[in-house]
Write an enzyme that holds these catalytic residues in place. Sequence first.
Site, mmCIF file in Angstrom:
data_model
loop_
_atom_site.group_PDB
_atom_site.id
_atom_site.type_symbol
_atom_site.label_atom_id
_atom_site.label_comp_id
_atom_site.label_asym_id
_atom_site.label_seq_id
_atom_site.Cartn_x
_atom_site.Cartn_y
_atom_site.Cartn_z
ATOM 1 C CD GLU A 49 -1.926 2.232 1.553
ATOM 2 O OE1 GLU A 49 -1.615 3.064 0.657
ATOM 3 O OE2 GLU A 49 -2.038 2.531 2.737
ATOM 4 C CB CYS A 59 -1.317 7.054 1.279
ATOM 5 S SG CYS A 59 -2.380 5.983 2.248
#
Length: 454
Positions: A230, A264
Amino acid sequence: MNNSIKTINPFNNKTIKEYEVHTFEQLSHFLENSKKTFDKWRETSIKERCRLLDSLAQILEDDKDQLAELITLEMGKPLAQSISEIEKCITLCDFYATNAEDFLADELIDTDANESFISYDPLGTILAVMPWNYPFWQVLRFAVPTLTAGNTAILKHASNVTGCALAIEKLFERAGYPQGCFTSIIASHDAIEKLIANDIIKAVSLTGSEKAGKSIAATAGKHLKKTVLELGGNNACIVLDDADLDKHMDTIVNARMQNAGQSCIAAKRFIVTETIYDEFLKRFKDKVALLKFGDPMDKQVTIGTLARADLGDILKKQIDGSIALGANVISGNKQDKAYFEPTILTDITKDMPVFKEETFGPVAPIMKVKNTEEAFRMAAETRFGLGTMVFTQSIEIAQHYINTIEDGAYFVNELVKSDARLPFGGTKASGYGRELSREGIHEFVNRKTVFINH
């Protein structure tokens, strides 16, 4: 090699604590212990593993304030946001305590065998390399499903949140998990390569930068070990002519500014159609001006520092590089050590660093486009693929463009966020694999085909 690390409060730059880095002998012991624990843990019933999740949730609830204070001290997030992070971890435990037995049950398949099914068996010890921006949530969203599937876990956390890493290990032990089920190690990045090479480690989960992802994936690939990555994001926030700004402006500002923009999945590029652009810019600026900076331990504070001063230096370089290419500063662009003033930029073009690169901080580049078609075309102009958000009253238009966006998530009239009930992950330079939901608990299992004839 430095044998100790210090955690430093980014708000006042004071040392919180110093920790000894684990030796290679200690790391070897942790690995052996994790393997030994796995041999017993895998035989523990799923019902019992779910009972332990209830216990973990209760301890998180009981210790919520102290744990939130630890997050805030180590990485500078406003206390109210740290409390929300712990509360989100509690919902995660509740979700898997309720659903794990169903997710891991044998799946019967009708074939020409007397009996055929898929069983979901744990793999062994899984290594997690995790970041500092959500120091409890990022770890637990990996650990809760992974341990509940019957694996054991070793965590290499970001060094600036070492206190959080050790607190998480204690949480699992206090909840009744066997010693060695979840282990936090204090190690350098060099040690990660040796850990991945060790036969005891069966797979790796990394949340971090694209550079870290490539390095981990290359090492894991050399040893034929599975990875879930990720990585960074460059999420577009598309605001169309008919967006309801009265209803959604707080959400839109929060999509960029929460956690001082260190997420993010934050909105990193605002793409606004020209009819609504002026009104949007005025309202966005007014809302950002209301953000309150101060000691993040004060519950009234709504924006904190960045987690480290060097992160501000990187952000300043990206902003200044964009200004050199014609970006206009509407507000902000002042740095004081780890504090970076919320910044709004306009006159954005797609060749600017603030459009092309991931910006990890409170900077909002706002691009004006002619129409809906151009807005979605600009949103797709990115190497990343984590998520896109669209604000419009026309759900039909939003649905029409779903397939034009290659991201792992597409949110309409809401900021992109992770939710235990939904799979989370990206495409392209944002990585691969999924966390959370049914998909997340199946990432680190052997999906075994069983075929029986009598």
